[in-house]
Design a protein around this motif. Structure first.
Motif, PDB file in Angstrom:
ATOM      1  N   ILE D  70       0.791  -1.404  -0.045  1.00 37.81           N
ATOM      2  CA  ILE D  70      -0.166  -0.071   0.050  1.00 37.81           C
ATOM      3  C   ILE D  70       0.850   1.335   0.011  1.00 37.81           C
ATOM      4  CG2 ILE D  70      -2.046  -1.023   1.122  1.00 37.81           C
ATOM      5  CD1 ILE D  70      -0.980   0.164   3.797  1.00 37.81           C
ATOM      6  N   ALA D  71       2.053   0.863  -0.137  1.00 37.55           N
ATOM      7  CA  ALA D  71       2.903   2.186   0.170  1.00 37.55           C
ATOM      8  C   ALA D  71       2.832   3.395  -0.954  1.00 37.55           C
ATOM      9  CB  ALA D  71       4.454   1.879  -0.036  1.00 37.55           C
ATOM     10  N   LYS D  72       3.007   4.332  -0.673  1.00 39.30           N
ATOM     11  CA  LYS D  72       3.024   5.508  -1.642  1.00 39.30           C
ATOM     12  C   LYS D  72       4.299   6.493  -1.245  1.00 39.30           C
ATOM     13  CE  LYS D  72      -1.938   6.151  -1.679  1.00 39.30           C
ATOM     14  NZ  LYS D  72      -3.228   7.025  -1.257  1.00 39.30           N
ATOM     15  N   PRO D  73       4.609   7.408  -2.333  1.00 35.84           N
ATOM     16  CA  PRO D  73       5.777   8.136  -2.153  1.00 35.84           C
ATOM     17  C   PRO D  73       5.625   9.113  -0.970  1.00 35.84           C
ATOM     18  CG  PRO D  73       5.320   8.041  -4.468  1.00 35.84           C
ATOM     19  CD  PRO D  73       4.159   7.277  -3.880  1.00 35.84           C
ATOM     20  N   GLY D  74       6.436   9.432  -0.076  1.00 32.99           N
ATOM     21  CA  GLY D  74       5.845  10.133   1.123  1.00 32.99           C
ATOM     22  C   GLY D  74       4.948   9.723   2.202  1.00 32.99           C
ATOM     23  N   GLY D  75       4.756   8.204   1.861  1.00 32.26           N
ATOM     24  CA  GLY D  75       3.460   7.725   2.520  1.00 32.26           C
ATOM     25  C   GLY D  75       3.856   7.516   4.209  1.00 32.26           C
ATOM     26  N   VAL D  76       2.865   7.547   4.911  1.00 33.50           N
ATOM     27  CA  VAL D  76       2.708   7.619   6.441  1.00 33.50           C
ATOM     28  C   VAL D  76       1.510   6.360   6.707  1.00 33.50           C
ATOM     29  CG1 VAL D  76       2.362   8.685   8.397  1.00 33.50           C
ATOM     30  CG2 VAL D  76       3.363  10.018   6.343  1.00 33.50           C
ATOM     31  N   THR D  77       2.034   5.556   7.563  1.00 29.82           N
ATOM     32  CA  THR D  77       1.158   4.440   8.251  1.00 29.82           C
ATOM     33  C   THR D  77       1.000   4.949   9.581  1.00 29.82           C
ATOM     34  OG1 THR D  77       1.047   2.967   6.565  1.00 29.82           O
ATOM     35  CG2 THR D  77       0.744   2.228   8.974  1.00 29.82           C
ATOM     36  N   PHE D  78      -0.238   4.907  10.181  1.00 29.12           N
ATOM     37  CA  PHE D  78      -0.593   5.221  11.653  1.00 29.12           C
ATOM     38  C   PHE D  78      -0.633   3.875  12.406  1.00 29.12           C
ATOM     39  CE2 PHE D  78      -2.069   8.290   8.800  1.00 29.12           C
ATOM     40  CZ  PHE D  78      -1.621   9.403   9.493  1.00 29.12           C
ATOM     41  N   ALA D  79       0.067   3.799  13.410  1.00 27.76           N
ATOM     42  CA  ALA D  79      -0.077   2.611  13.964  1.00 27.76           C
ATOM     43  C   ALA D  79       0.082   3.111  15.656  1.00 27.76           C
ATOM     44  CB  ALA D  79       1.192   1.506  13.742  1.00 27.76           C
ATOM     45  N   HIS D  80      -0.132   2.173  16.607  1.00 30.16           N
ATOM     46  CA  HIS D  80       0.037   2.266  18.001  1.00 30.16           C
ATOM     47  C   HIS D  80       1.671   2.510  18.409  1.00 30.16           C
ATOM     48  CE1 HIS D  80       0.316   1.608  22.422  1.00 30.16           C
ATOM     49  NE2 HIS D  80      -0.841   2.162  22.272  1.00 30.16           N
ATOM     50  N   ARG D  81       1.667   3.431  19.223  1.00 29.15           N
ATOM     51  CA  ARG D  81       3.153   3.936  19.541  1.00 29.15           C
ATOM     52  C   ARG D  81       4.020   2.665  19.869  1.00 29.15           C
ATOM     53  NH1 ARG D  81       5.891   7.959  23.086  1.00 29.15           N
ATOM     54  NH2 ARG D  81       4.220   9.399  23.089  1.00 29.15           N
ATOM     55  N   GLU D  82       3.591   1.645  20.085  1.00 27.90           N
ATOM     56  CA  GLU D  82       4.364   0.479  20.539  1.00 27.90           C
ATOM     57  C   GLU D  82       4.194  -0.840  19.571  1.00 27.90           C
ATOM     58  OE1 GLU D  82       2.800   1.464  24.016  1.00 27.90           O
ATOM     59  OE2 GLU D  82       4.629   2.721  24.457  1.00 27.90           O
ATOM     60  N   ALA D  83       3.425  -0.460  18.462  1.00 25.38           N
ATOM     61  CA  ALA D  83       3.305  -1.525  17.676  1.00 25.38           C
ATOM     62  C   ALA D  83       4.648  -2.209  17.006  1.00 25.38           C
ATOM     63  CB  ALA D  83       2.674  -0.727  16.166  1.00 25.38           C
ATOM     64  N   HIS D  84       4.719  -3.502  16.606  1.00 26.82           N
ATOM     65  CA  HIS D  84       5.708  -4.145  16.453  1.00 26.82           C
ATOM     66  C   HIS D  84       6.472  -3.604  15.257  1.00 26.82           C
ATOM     67  CE1 HIS D  84       8.096  -7.962  15.930  1.00 26.82           C
ATOM     68  NE2 HIS D  84       7.872  -7.961  17.357  1.00 26.82           N
ATOM     69  N   LEU D  85       5.633  -2.875  14.425  1.00 27.17           N
ATOM     70  CA  LEU D  85       6.232  -2.366  13.229  1.00 27.17           C
ATOM     71  C   LEU D  85       6.861  -1.069  13.410  1.00 27.17           C
ATOM     72  CD1 LEU D  85       4.101  -0.516  11.782  1.00 27.17           C
ATOM     73  CD2 LEU D  85       3.341  -2.413  10.377  1.00 27.17           C
ATOM     74  N   ILE D  86       6.811  -0.548  14.421  1.00 27.36           N
ATOM     75  CA  ILE D  86       7.273   0.848  14.705  1.00 27.36           C
ATOM     76  C   ILE D  86       8.567   0.420  15.524  1.00 27.36           C
ATOM     77  CG2 ILE D  86       7.129   2.870  15.949  1.00 27.36           C
ATOM     78  CD1 ILE D  86       4.416   3.363  15.062  1.00 27.36           C
ATOM     79  N   GLU D  87       8.303  -0.424  16.672  1.00 28.09           N
ATOM     80  CA  GLU D  87       9.268  -0.796  17.702  1.00 28.09           C
ATOM     81  C   GLU D  87      10.171  -1.639  17.646  1.00 28.09           C
ATOM     82  OE1 GLU D  87      10.266   1.429  19.963  1.00 28.09           O
ATOM     83  OE2 GLU D  87       8.643   2.788  19.633  1.00 28.09           O
ATOM     84  N   ASP D  88       9.630  -3.028  16.982  1.00 32.34           N
ATOM     85  CA  ASP D  88      10.562  -4.170  17.008  1.00 32.34           C
ATOM     86  C   ASP D  88      11.045  -4.903  15.957  1.00 32.34           C
ATOM     87  OD1 ASP D  88      10.657  -4.526  20.189  1.00 32.34           O
ATOM     88  OD2 ASP D  88       8.190  -4.330  19.698  1.00 32.34           O
TER      89      ASP D  88
END
Lengths: 349, 349, 349, 349
Positions: D70-88
């Motif tokens: 689903i990626a776009k140039p300059g794309g931003v995905t929203f997830a919980h602060r401790e989401a695995h894909l953000i933190e781990d």
């Protein structure tokens, strides 16, 4: 005697004047000023259709972002073996597309041969994830070695592109030189032959820093605002590019400058042809001349103050250059003077 | 009454003059001309040490390539929550580093608090591949909201960086404004406090398009020639940037312009403070003023022809703005006139 | 008659048994279990030196991450024109290195010729940002078309690499087949000839999914833990790969399986040579046979239930295949039976 | 007493058996075998609709490739602060999307609060290239800290997604544990509430290495074959993953294993609640329990042979843990025995 490159010249006085004229006052940033919009409108007029234009800072940026606009995962663009985006852009097209691959296609005198292109595309069966998927074709007009695609050749390539669902990109770093040489209109040399995306270069033809990415079809441009920003090519004081293009297009300055460069190239060609010491590697069509001479002659010219580059022979012309011979590239520009040509001509006479 | 941004101004006449003066003649391309080298030497003098300088086209490019220079696989750079490279560069820092992550650090009035930075770094245990590895710290001077790190604060951050083996980057899009405000030397504000890499901005302070990446330690710059090229930031007629910087530095023009912008900001601050209708959101230190006013007043000012942006309150100051109130940003520049200040001041009086 | 590919076979029973044996119990995740460490130790023994080993999931991952380990901005790796990482990995090497370029080098029978490699490297003058910078050389052993580099040829390539400061990578998707054919030790075929990084494949030789990236010099592996994680190749239950390798190495199973595959290939070669209908395209050295036959014969064999791929002739051997002829690839594996060979042999007799 | 993680368990015997059963015979590679297709069909049945399934090797790969889809140039995905894909995930989501940004959204007990999500999305005005463009939302079910979104909460988030044109991704590393706990069907927990893309995890619930990317809408999956290949996640002997899933789904094994893990968690919860020494940090909903105890108790338990991780308190629960206290994570799995629970329970009694 400056024949090193058309980017060794500075800027035409009218370009500098325009920058001075527009220096004052406040204007909206990031390409939204009135001047930016006027120049965009000028592009529409020049191309005789509504086009979508994005200013960028370098030719490498224009080529790379054109590719990013059409990029696909595992994507492959076909271009001539010596295309700038394959050989001379330090990996920018691969990097700024997020890893696209550029597949060499052979062809003599710097031009892809359509049969080779056909065969190359055929090597990528639809859906074969191992080889990747075709994403586009790129041609350079005028080519890296000063030759030209005829309009009919562009049309043939674009037909092949259509058959394979591939957008056609033209690297027009020396667009004006090609245009003047062919004596056709910008529309004729691009979308009327099926070109979809154009890197429109102003820098090599008298601007300081003015490159534009021109989309004939807005669909290809949809993500470009974000692609340009993430690639750090969105200029805050974008009107400094717009101001250059304004002067560039006014009263046909751009065509005049290219005509001068080409005329200088023709005169230089004549001097090469008249010389017993040099021979043309192939017939020049724009503002770049490639000549073969003895290593001694090359050294003598350098010593006499001529500035030019020895050149690695293109793959398909590698047998033209004999032992103890050098292939050299001689580039003319808006700033080349007849005096320089004559002095060089006398040296090789 | 143009207070939208310092990048709405054009270029200072001396910048334009310099471009005209250097327009003629031939010069080696791609940053190797005599002028390019002279300007690089001027940077050495200004920073009182041998620095390694790379011209690039935009502030986003400077910041992103600074990060690319120190990038590591799984790398994380720490910056203030509202840092430009986190919030305002369209993903360029992530894209041009090949996927680095930028970790928000909180702190009031636009400045990272060292305790928060310490805690943030501590969250990344060395060798823990799941969280990634710290690669650098970035501070903005002056900050996104017109405040300043004191020299001692920079030193404290750089000490923490040293302890953790992290290079310290300074985003100096408004470097001159900060410098003039603190009244210190470029060396004092950078390497003497431990700054390793600087995005040195000229565009917002009177240039058309002149940004430089300045490395205090050549080791960090080793791969930069290739990084810059692959990012399409190597300009062929690089002297058009050099010519701007030449004029920028000559006779201290850059400091004069920043001093003017700051002076205009001070006068505007005085008018805000004198007004019953507005209040400062926090104390301005450079050329950006943030003020809170009623929505009605904001509408009235816009209607009167004042050009400025309503601003989203920073996270840590989000409670400063009441209901029916607006936070606005007012930016002054080299081109701001006292007349504009006075007219605005009268409107809010 | 399954000759489509060695990856059409499943897993050897001993591999499956090992997975069952290790299924119980708890063990530290992410490659830190006792079994992971034991297998890493076995790699040391097999290579007769301390190596640094990383398990990954696919051969494409091994090749791509090997390249990522040595990647440079604007980097270029040289490999044979038909190398898997150029032609068959869907752009993964370019993508997972962040945009590296892979430069084709020609050579007959699937092997880079050293003179071509020398010339290719020479095309990249140190510091020339436009062309990019060499970052490595990759060879495939056994090659994509079942041929082998002699040890002396590997040594010659690695000497050239050393002279140019380039690490040498070996794609060993069919490492064991090459090893058994040359009758040398793993150390002999790798670091004793100057190989720096090895993609060690187990999958094609009887494992389910067992690939290892082996670094002879830990310096090249320094960033690999983070490179592997960011590439999503760090397996939580990593022991499922370790368990495969444990069985693979136990009692020399791996060499036994490769010897069987090679022996089947030799017998099949004999049948091809004995046939009037087929001819070898070139002499097989491992477990892949390439044969030329009439289109009719190819159709007949397919109809009779033989499973194999028609193959696009390599560029340098494209003239071997006549009109109305087909080049086919026949691959044997640990699972190939003599019965299949005989049945196929009878069909072509 | 193994409570470190559900990925410390090996594989369930039936998974290993299935691998043995399918080890023999030849089958088409790269996901095209009969078994691959049968398992894909099973996914259709389980989800009560035609879904598009791609096997990948790790949960990090599933999450990252979902984002790449689903990626776009300059794309931003929203997830919980401790989401695995953000933190781990060591930057894999940023890297494998070519530089997407993951925006933290706060919410207590590991769950994004819809108001925060709404506010976060609102920060990205359509067309604002400086901030980037929203590309998706990701939720984790069960969450990183063992809590659950109610079906109505998922529906509310997906409604917000629809309003903003954003696809909704669910990280289902512990999908089965959530499902069993909620007592609903896979369809209920996903597409019936508007989930578009699912990372379906098998590894943590008894498989060796079996993760699937499940697209409810084939449009999102269009480029996935190429995305998967370029990310080195296409397995040649793909049936080794298929064979695991075959056994996983047969006779509802997957639900049985998850029910066992959850049951063990409930019993452990009871023991924690009965203890004077420990308290629950929040109410467990699946197979992860977070408890607070004195540092001394933590040390005592470790010394007694209990294997578990001390845990960094989530940002929104950081005040739950007092001085001299430790937050610990206790994870149960298909392999957890009642004996272990009892022994642990006795230690804390």
């Amino acid at each position: 005697m400056h024949f090193a490159s058309d980017n060794w010249a500075g800027a035409h006085p009218k370009i500098a004047e325009s920058l001075s004229r527009h220096a004052g006052g406040f204007a909206a940033a990031y390409g939204t000023s009135a001047l930016d919009k006027e120049v965009a409108q000028t592009f529409n007029e020049i191309f005789e259709r509504e086009v979508t234009v994005f200013f960028v800072g370098t030719g490498t940026a224009a080529n790379s972002l054109a590719q990013a606009a059409i990029a696909k995962p595992g994507g492959v663009t076909f271009a001539h073996r010596e295309a700038h985006l394959i050989e001379d852009e330090g990996g920018a097209p691969g990097f700024l597309t997020g890893g696209a691959r550029f597949q060499s296609v052979d062809g003599t005198t710097g031009l892809m041969h359509i049969d080779n292109l056909k065969a190359a595309i055929k090597g990528f069966a639809p859906g074969n994830v191992h080889v990747g998927q075709p994403m586009g074709v790129s041609i350079t007009q005028s080519s890296e070695i000063g030759t030209l695609y005829e309009l009919s050749e562009i049309a043939a390539i674009s037909t092949l592109c259509r058959e394979n669902g591939l957008p056609l990109h033209m690297d027009g770093a020396r667009f004006a030189n090609a245009l003047v040489s062919l004596g056709c209109s910008p529309a004729d040399m691009t979308w009327r032959q099926g070109v979809d995306i154009l890197s429109f270069g102003g820098t090599k033809n008298g601007c300081w820093c003015a490159e534009a990415l021109v989309f004939m079809d807005p669909a290809h441009a949809r993500e470009m605002p974000f692609i340009r920003k993430r690639s750090a090519q969105l200029f805050s004081k974008s009107r400094f590019i717009a101001a250059q293009f304004e002067a560039y297009f006014a009263d046909g300055l751009w065509l005049e400058l290219a005509a001068h460069a080409n005329e200088m190239a023709t005169r230089l060609t004549n001097r090469v042809e008249a010389s017993d010491e040099l021979r043309l590697a192939w017939q020049p069509r724009a503002n770049e001349i490639f000549a073969i001479m003895s290593n001694d002659m090359s050294a003598k010219l350098h010593a006499a103050g001529a500035v030019f580059y020895d050149w690695k022979p293109p793959h398909s012309e590698r047998n033209l250059v004999g032992e103890n011979e050098t292939l050299v590239r001689l580039v003319t520009s808006f700033a080349t003077s007849l005096k320089e040509i004559d002095r060089f001509g006398d040296l090789i006479a």
